[in-house]
Design a protein around this motif. Structure first.
Motif, PDB file in Angstrom:
ATOM      1  N   VAL A  41       0.833  -1.213   0.000  1.00 12.34           N
ATOM      2  CA  VAL A  41       0.000   0.000   0.000  1.00 12.34           C
ATOM      3  C   VAL A  41       0.862   1.256   0.000  1.00 12.34           C
ATOM      4  N   MET A  42       1.843   1.301   0.898  1.00 14.99           N
ATOM      5  CA  MET A  42       2.648   2.508   1.072  1.00 14.99           C
ATOM      6  C   MET A  42       3.837   2.507   0.115  1.00 14.99           C
ATOM      7  N   MET A  43       3.657   3.119  -1.039  1.00 10.30           N
ATOM      8  CA  MET A  43       4.737   3.246  -2.020  1.00 10.30           C
ATOM      9  C   MET A  43       4.837   4.705  -2.453  1.00 10.30           C
ATOM     10  N   PRO A  44       6.043   5.190  -2.742  1.00  8.80           N
ATOM     11  CA  PRO A  44       6.186   6.580  -3.198  1.00  8.80           C
ATOM     12  C   PRO A  44       5.498   6.779  -4.550  1.00  8.80           C
ATOM     13  N   GLY A  45       4.971   7.981  -4.732  1.00  9.03           N
ATOM     14  CA  GLY A  45       4.257   8.267  -5.975  1.00  9.03           C
ATOM     15  C   GLY A  45       2.859   7.690  -5.928  1.00  9.03           C
ATOM     16  N   GLU A  46       2.614   6.660  -6.676  1.00  8.12           N
ATOM     17  CA  GLU A  46       1.276   6.033  -6.742  1.00  8.12           C
ATOM     18  C   GLU A  46       1.133   5.012  -5.626  1.00  8.12           C
ATOM     19  N   SER A  47       0.122   5.185  -4.796  1.00 11.46           N
ATOM     20  CA  SER A  47      -0.086   4.246  -3.698  1.00 11.46           C
ATOM     21  C   SER A  47      -0.671   2.935  -4.219  1.00 11.46           C
ATOM     22  N   GLY A  48      -0.616   1.909  -3.354  1.00  7.66           N
ATOM     23  CA  GLY A  48      -1.193   0.621  -3.717  1.00  7.66           C
ATOM     24  C   GLY A  48      -2.692   0.705  -3.940  1.00  7.66           C
ATOM     25  N   PHE A  49      -3.369   1.592  -3.164  1.00  7.21           N
ATOM     26  CA  PHE A  49      -4.803   1.781  -3.366  1.00  7.21           C
ATOM     27  C   PHE A  49      -5.089   2.272  -4.784  1.00  7.21           C
ATOM     28  N   GLU A  50      -4.301   3.223  -5.249  1.00  2.35           N
ATOM     29  CA  GLU A  50      -4.479   3.765  -6.595  1.00  2.35           C
ATOM     30  C   GLU A  50      -4.203   2.697  -7.664  1.00  2.35           C
ATOM     31  N   THR A  51      -3.157   1.903  -7.428  1.00  2.00           N
ATOM     32  CA  THR A  51      -2.831   0.833  -8.378  1.00  2.00           C
ATOM     33  C   THR A  51      -3.947  -0.206  -8.430  1.00  2.00           C
ATOM     34  N   CYS A  52      -4.466  -0.558  -7.267  1.00  2.00           N
ATOM     35  CA  CYS A  52      -5.559  -1.537  -7.210  1.00  2.00           C
ATOM     36  C   CYS A  52      -6.784  -1.034  -7.963  1.00  2.00           C
ATOM     37  N   LYS A  53      -7.090   0.237  -7.788  1.00  2.00           N
ATOM     38  CA  LYS A  53      -8.241   0.821  -8.486  1.00  2.00           C
ATOM     39  C   LYS A  53      -8.065   0.715 -10.001  1.00  2.00           C
ATOM     40  N   LYS A  54      -6.848   0.935 -10.473  1.00  2.00           N
ATOM     41  CA  LYS A  54      -6.575   0.838 -11.910  1.00  2.00           C
ATOM     42  C   LYS A  54      -6.657  -0.613 -12.387  1.00  2.00           C
ATOM     43  N   LEU A  55      -6.156  -1.533 -11.567  1.00  2.00           N
ATOM     44  CA  LEU A  55      -6.233  -2.950 -11.920  1.00  2.00           C
ATOM     45  C   LEU A  55      -7.685  -3.395 -12.067  1.00  2.00           C
ATOM     46  N   LYS A  56      -8.534  -2.978 -11.125  1.00  2.00           N
ATOM     47  CA  LYS A  56      -9.933  -3.392 -11.148  1.00  2.00           C
ATOM     48  C   LYS A  56     -10.751  -2.637 -12.190  1.00  2.00           C
ATOM     49  N   GLY A  57     -10.213  -1.526 -12.659  1.00  2.00           N
ATOM     50  CA  GLY A  57     -10.920  -0.752 -13.676  1.00  2.00           C
ATOM     51  C   GLY A  57     -10.560  -1.148 -15.090  1.00  2.00           C
ATOM     52  N   ASP A  58      -9.613  -2.083 -15.231  1.00  2.00           N
ATOM     53  CA  ASP A  58      -9.168  -2.537 -16.552  1.00  2.00           C
ATOM     54  C   ASP A  58      -9.710  -3.944 -16.782  1.00  2.00           C
ATOM     55  N   SER A  59     -10.467  -4.140 -17.858  1.00  2.00           N
ATOM     56  CA  SER A  59     -11.072  -5.444 -18.129  1.00  2.00           C
ATOM     57  C   SER A  59     -10.033  -6.550 -18.271  1.00  2.00           C
ATOM     58  N   ALA A  60      -8.814  -6.186 -18.648  1.00  2.00           N
ATOM     59  CA  ALA A  60      -7.763  -7.191 -18.831  1.00  2.00           C
ATOM     60  C   ALA A  60      -7.224  -7.712 -17.512  1.00  2.00           C
ATOM     61  N   THR A  61      -7.354  -6.936 -16.425  1.00  2.00           N
ATOM     62  CA  THR A  61      -6.771  -7.325 -15.137  1.00  2.00           C
ATOM     63  C   THR A  61      -7.792  -7.359 -13.996  1.00  2.00           C
ATOM     64  N   ALA A  62      -9.036  -7.003 -14.284  1.00  2.00           N
ATOM     65  CA  ALA A  62     -10.041  -6.886 -13.222  1.00  2.00           C
ATOM     66  C   ALA A  62     -10.279  -8.207 -12.492  1.00  2.00           C
ATOM     67  N   HIS A  63     -10.081  -9.329 -13.188  1.00  2.00           N
ATOM     68  CA  HIS A  63     -10.363 -10.635 -12.581  1.00  2.00           C
ATOM     69  C   HIS A  63      -9.242 -11.130 -11.674  1.00  2.00           C
ATOM     70  N   ILE A  64      -8.072 -10.484 -11.695  1.00  2.00           N
ATOM     71  CA  ILE A  64      -6.921 -10.971 -10.925  1.00  2.00           C
ATOM     72  C   ILE A  64      -7.107 -10.629  -9.444  1.00  2.00           C
ATOM     73  N   PRO A  65      -7.076 -11.616  -8.534  1.00  2.00           N
ATOM     74  CA  PRO A  65      -7.226 -11.317  -7.110  1.00  2.00           C
ATOM     75  C   PRO A  65      -6.026 -10.531  -6.582  1.00  2.00           C
ATOM     76  N   VAL A  66      -6.309  -9.549  -5.715  1.00  2.00           N
ATOM     77  CA  VAL A  66      -5.278  -8.691  -5.137  1.00  2.00           C
ATOM     78  C   VAL A  66      -5.269  -8.860  -3.619  1.00  2.00           C
ATOM     79  N   ILE A  67      -4.084  -9.101  -3.069  1.00  2.00           N
ATOM     80  CA  ILE A  67      -3.906  -9.120  -1.615  1.00  2.00           C
ATOM     81  C   ILE A  67      -2.977  -7.965  -1.255  1.00  2.00           C
ATOM     82  N   PHE A  68      -3.425  -7.099  -0.352  1.00  2.00           N
ATOM     83  CA  PHE A  68      -2.578  -6.003   0.112  1.00  2.00           C
ATOM     84  C   PHE A  68      -1.618  -6.490   1.197  1.00  2.00           C
ATOM     85  N   ILE A  69      -0.376  -6.042   1.119  1.00  2.00           N
ATOM     86  CA  ILE A  69       0.612  -6.271   2.189  1.00  2.00           C
ATOM     87  C   ILE A  69       1.078  -4.899   2.664  1.00  2.00           C
TER      88      ILE A  69
END
Length: 372
Positions: A59-87
């Motif tokens: 979650v805590m990364m410089p620049g783009e946070s993990g929350f922002e990355t997850c939102k993009k992953l789930k908003g893309d039809s190519a990656t939306a199905h991939i399960p995400v676990i936050f560490i």
């Protein structure tokens, strides 16, 4: 590596190389192939190209946070199905809920225990695998239903004397629309088209009985009203109150130059007669609702070069219009005349495309054309 690839591939996105090294060791030992990225944008790019089975995301990364990355992953039809676990080191419940709201399946808090990481990953990977197996099995069954349903539909090339063409677009692998054609010889042919309420598997099971019912009640010399009436009595006995169908039956006598049709609450047939196109309106109650329903017959003359078009209401619904609207009727008649000189097989395809566009239909579509 072959064994790891069979178990699954995990993408670790973390700005700390040490965390990546530790997770690579843990997960690699457990049989997984591990890929890595040092920031969100790189992780997103790798997720799109590699299509991993899971993403472990800091979650805590410089620049783009993990929350922002997850939102993009789930908003893309190519990656939306991939399960995400936050560490992450964030242990507050509000942060965990925020991550789950974004579509993550789990949360592991730093400092993490090796056994916990492997157990959570394995649990979600197994769940994902079982889910995929269920989906594949369902797709296979639906494909079998689709093939069985399609096998019931008579093909134009199998009945050339009927001089018909059809374009059929089911929404699902199994649809609720059905047609059949019977040739009695002597220039006499009967055409039947029905639309069962709904377009799910339940509707497809009803359509499988319509072929037998139509062929049981259609015979040389019978009017289309008699055919629909006979089918209606049986359908009232075998269907539930929630199931009904609209239907139309068109009978042609090419030697006599006459047509007759009856409708059970179905959209009107289009008649391309004497160089003009018009709606052949006739009322009637849907089949399967009232056992004593009566059906009227509309009759008229026809000549070589004339055409008829039978269709289901999906032809209108996929344009966002009502089948009874003047806008839809005008569009359909215009399309009919525009394709008047086209071979019938091309005309039905052109008309469906003109009416519905190239989008996947929201309702089953059948357009059946008949040359006199």
């Amino acid at each position: 590596m072959a064994e790891a690839e069979k178990v699954g591939t995990i993408l670790v996105v973390d700005d700390e190389p040490m965390n990546i090294m530790v997770l690579r060791g843990l997960l690699g030992h457990a049989g997984y192939a591990v890929e890595s990225a040092l920031n969100g944008p790189e992780g997103l790019e790798k997720a799109r190209s590699l299509r991993p089975d899971m993403v472990l995301l800091d979650v805590m990364m410089p620049g783009e946070s993990g929350f922002e990355t997850c939102k993009k992953l789930k908003g893309d039809s190519a990656t939306a199905h991939i399960p995400v676990i936050f560490i992450t080191c964030l242990d507050e419940m509000s942060n965990k809920l925020a991550g789950l709201d974004l579509g993550a399946v789990d949360y592991i808090t730093k400092p993490f225990m090796a056994a916990e990481v492997v157990a959570r990953v394995r649990s979600h990977m197994n769940f994902q695998r079982r889910q995929s197996e269920i989906i594949d099995a369902q797709a296979t069954r639906l494909g079998q239903v689709h093939n069985a349903q399609m096998s019931l539909l008579v093909k134009p090339e199998a009945l050339p004397e009927a001089r018909f063409a059809v374009h059929f677009l089911p929404v699902l692998e199994a649809g609720g629309d059905f047609y059949d054609v019977l040739s009695f010889g002597g220039g006499q042919t009967a055409y039947f088209l029905a639309d069962v309420s709904g377009h799910d598997l339940g509707a497809s099971f009803i359509t499988s009985s319509l072929k037998a019912l139509f062929r049981q009640h259609a015979s040389q010399g019978k009017s289309p009203a008699e055919i629909l009436s006979g089918m209606n009595r049986i359908l009232c006995a075998i269907t539930t109150e929630e199931v009904y169908l609209t239907a139309v039956c068109l009978c042609l006598d090419r030697f006599q130059g006459r047509y007759s049709l009856a409708s059970g609450g179905h959209p009107p047939v289009v008649g391309q007669l004497e160089g003009s196109a018009r709606m052949l309106d006739i009322s009637g109650l849907p089949l399967g609702m009232f056992e004593d329903a009566e059906y009227a017959v509309l009759e008229g003359g026809m000549a070589e070069g004339d055409r008829f078009y039978l269709y289901t209401d999906g032809l209108a619904e996929n344009t966002g219009a009502y089948v009874t609207s003047q806008a839809f009727r005008s569009h359909l008649l215009e399309s009919c005349l525009h394709n008047a000189i086209m071979p019938l097989s091309a005309a039905v395809v052109n008309m469906v495309r003109a009416m519905t566009g190239e989008e996947k239909p929201t309702d089953d579509v059948v357009l059946l054309g008949v040359d006199v």
